[in-house]
Design a protein around this motif. Structure first.
Motif, short mmCIF file in Angstrom:
data_model
loop_
_atom_site.label_atom_id
_atom_site.label_comp_id
_atom_site.label_asym_id
_atom_site.label_seq_id
_atom_site.Cartn_x
_atom_site.Cartn_y
_atom_site.Cartn_z
N GLY A 190 30.07 -94.49 122.55
CA GLY A 190 30.44 -93.61 121.44
C GLY A 190 31.41 -94.32 120.51
O GLY A 190 32.16 -95.20 120.93
N THR A 191 31.39 -93.94 119.26
CA THR A 191 32.29 -94.59 118.29
C THR A 191 33.75 -94.36 118.66
O THR A 191 34.59 -95.24 118.50
N ILE A 192 34.06 -93.15 119.16
CA ILE A 192 35.41 -92.85 119.63
C ILE A 192 35.39 -92.81 121.15
O ILE A 192 34.64 -92.04 121.75
N LYS A 193 36.20 -93.67 121.78
CA LYS A 193 36.31 -93.68 123.22
C LYS A 193 37.48 -92.77 123.61
O LYS A 193 38.59 -92.94 123.11
N VAL A 194 37.24 -91.80 124.47
CA VAL A 194 38.23 -90.78 124.80
C VAL A 194 38.56 -90.80 126.28
O VAL A 194 37.66 -90.81 127.13
N ARG B 280 42.60 -91.74 122.31
CA ARG B 280 41.34 -91.89 121.59
C ARG B 280 41.37 -93.25 120.87
O ARG B 280 42.33 -93.56 120.18
N GLN B 281 40.31 -94.03 121.06
CA GLN B 281 40.29 -95.39 120.52
C GLN B 281 38.95 -95.72 119.87
O GLN B 281 37.90 -95.30 120.35
N SER B 282 39.01 -96.49 118.80
CA SER B 282 37.84 -97.04 118.14
C SER B 282 38.16 -98.48 117.77
O SER B 282 39.32 -98.90 117.82
N SER B 283 37.15 -99.22 117.36
CA SER B 283 37.41 -100.59 116.93
C SER B 283 36.30 -101.08 116.02
O SER B 283 35.17 -100.59 116.07
N SER B 284 36.67 -102.05 115.20
CA SER B 284 35.64 -102.73 114.41
C SER B 284 34.90 -103.68 115.35
O SER B 284 35.35 -103.95 116.47
N VAL B 285 33.77 -104.16 114.91
CA VAL B 285 33.02 -105.16 115.66
C VAL B 285 33.46 -106.53 115.15
O VAL B 285 33.66 -106.73 113.95
N GLY C 55 34.32 -113.70 116.63
CA GLY C 55 35.75 -113.94 116.47
C GLY C 55 36.55 -112.78 117.06
O GLY C 55 36.23 -112.27 118.13
N SER C 56 37.57 -112.34 116.35
CA SER C 56 38.40 -111.23 116.81
C SER C 56 38.10 -109.98 115.97
O SER C 56 37.27 -110.01 115.06
N TYR C 57 38.79 -108.89 116.28
CA TYR C 57 38.48 -107.62 115.62
C TYR C 57 39.75 -106.80 115.47
O TYR C 57 40.86 -107.26 115.79
N VAL C 58 39.61 -105.57 114.95
CA VAL C 58 40.75 -104.66 114.77
C VAL C 58 40.46 -103.38 115.54
O VAL C 58 39.34 -102.86 115.50
N GLU C 59 41.46 -102.88 116.23
CA GLU C 59 41.31 -101.63 116.97
C GLU C 59 42.11 -100.53 116.28
O GLU C 59 43.06 -100.81 115.53
N PHE C 60 41.73 -99.28 116.54
CA PHE C 60 42.43 -98.11 115.98
C PHE C 60 42.68 -97.14 117.13
O PHE C 60 41.76 -96.81 117.88
N PHE D 279 39.84 -91.67 109.98
CA PHE D 279 40.12 -93.09 109.78
C PHE D 279 38.85 -93.92 109.96
O PHE D 279 38.63 -94.89 109.23
N ASN D 280 38.01 -93.53 110.90
CA ASN D 280 36.74 -94.25 111.08
C ASN D 280 35.87 -94.15 109.83
O ASN D 280 35.21 -95.12 109.44
N THR D 281 35.85 -92.97 109.22
CA THR D 281 35.09 -92.78 107.98
C THR D 281 35.62 -93.72 106.90
O THR D 281 34.85 -94.35 106.15
N PHE D 282 36.93 -93.82 106.81
CA PHE D 282 37.58 -94.73 105.86
C PHE D 282 37.17 -96.18 106.13
O PHE D 282 36.79 -96.92 105.22
#
Length: 301
Positions: free
Chosen positions: A217-221, A228-233, A251-256, A201-204
């Motif tokens: 790290g890009t993926i926080k574990v 496992r979590q990632s987010s946009s900036v 502003g705000s962002y999106v998390e995954f 999903f991060n690649t996407f």
């Protein structure tokens, strides 16, 4: 819990998300791409793992005030988290039923800031003499939705914002954005194969030209490896301060989020898996890094 409360919950959550999605370009960009690639048929197909709010720990505000809204609508207060370096306190709240998102609510421990930063925050909040949530009709979803976007204090002066930014980027974000939705979270494990692992999903997401938070790290574990979590900036937006001064701010962002299956349920077929079979709650180490999605170092790095 009665159905009326549930329907009112729908109303104010929808109001929150509508404004958030209009103000955060990444939301529409990700959703549109997911639809065009056949990952989902619409926004309603995306499972929202949790939404997050930031508050100030000052009299009549903060978590003790803000949580009343969600507790009234059937949410249950769960674990406490403390972020020493960022001077934050937080709780998460489990929803009244699985179709609703978890809530992650944090609060700046203002008394731990410098005297100057405390005085700046007091400059804007000291006039609040009663808990504003106590004056709300908590059975009116429209009224609650409007409250989230109601200014509880005056627009800050640009110089005050910049001073707070130098000491606590969290403080600066809240003094300008107030109760604005900080982020919503796409439940990655609920997506179809090819997109239901965070690496894919991060690649996407990066293929769309969006930048990811790399702090820790890009993926926080989590230590158990199951959260496992990632987010946009956060994207920069033009802010208009008191006296009409302008400045681009975060502003705000999106998390995954990807919640893995608990050990005792790993034998279940994929079609049998439900939310209760997966890792629940949050993790201080992960959240500490996710907070930095609105921090200058991530945005300009």
């Amino acid at each position: 819990m009665n159905f009326n409360n549930h329907s009112q919950l729908d109303i104010f959550l929808n109001i929150l998300f509508e404004r958030y999605s209009q103000q955060v370009p990444a939301v529409r960009k990700i959703t549109d791409a997911m639809i065009s690639r056949g990952i989902v048929s619409g926004q309603e197909d995306i499972i929202n793992d949790h939404i997050a709010f930031r508050t100030l720990g000052v009299p009549h505000l903060g978590i003790n005030s803000f949580e009343k809204i969600f507790l009234h609508h059937g949410y249950t207060k769960r674990d406490n988290y403390y972020f020493e370096g960022k001077k934050l306190n937080a709780y998460w709240y489990s929803p009244p039923s699985p179709e609703y998102p978890r809530i992650f609510m944090s609060e700046l421990i203002v008394e731990q800031l410098s005297d100057h930063a405390q005085s700046l925050i007091s400059k804007y909040t000291s006039h609040i003499s009663a808990d504003p949530v106590d004056s709300l009709n908590l059975n009116d979803g429209q009224e609650i939705g409007e409250f989230f976007h109601k200014p509880l204090w005056e627009l800050p002066e640009k110089a005050d914002y910049e001073t707070l930014l130098g000491e606590s980027e969290y403080a600066a974000w809240v003094i300008y954005n107030r109760y604005y939705l900080n982020h919503y979270t796409i439940s990655v494990h609920d997506l179809k194969p090819g997109y239901n692992r965070l690496e894919d999903f991060n690649t996407f997401v990066t293929s769309l030209g969006l930048k990811l938070n790399t702090e820790g790290g890009t993926i926080k574990v989590s230590p158990d490896g199951l959260l496992r979590q990632s987010s946009s900036v956060a994207e920069m937006q033009e802010a208009i301060f008191a006296n009409g001064e302008k400045m681009d701010i975060a502003g705000s962002y999106v998390e995954f989020a990807e919640r893995l299956v608990l050990q005792q349920f790993t034998e279940l077929a994929a079609t049998e898996l439900k939310s209760e079979h997966r890792r629940e709650g949050f993790e201080t180490g992960n959240a500490d890094k996710i907070f930095e999605s609105t921090y200058t170092k991530q945005i300009k790095g």
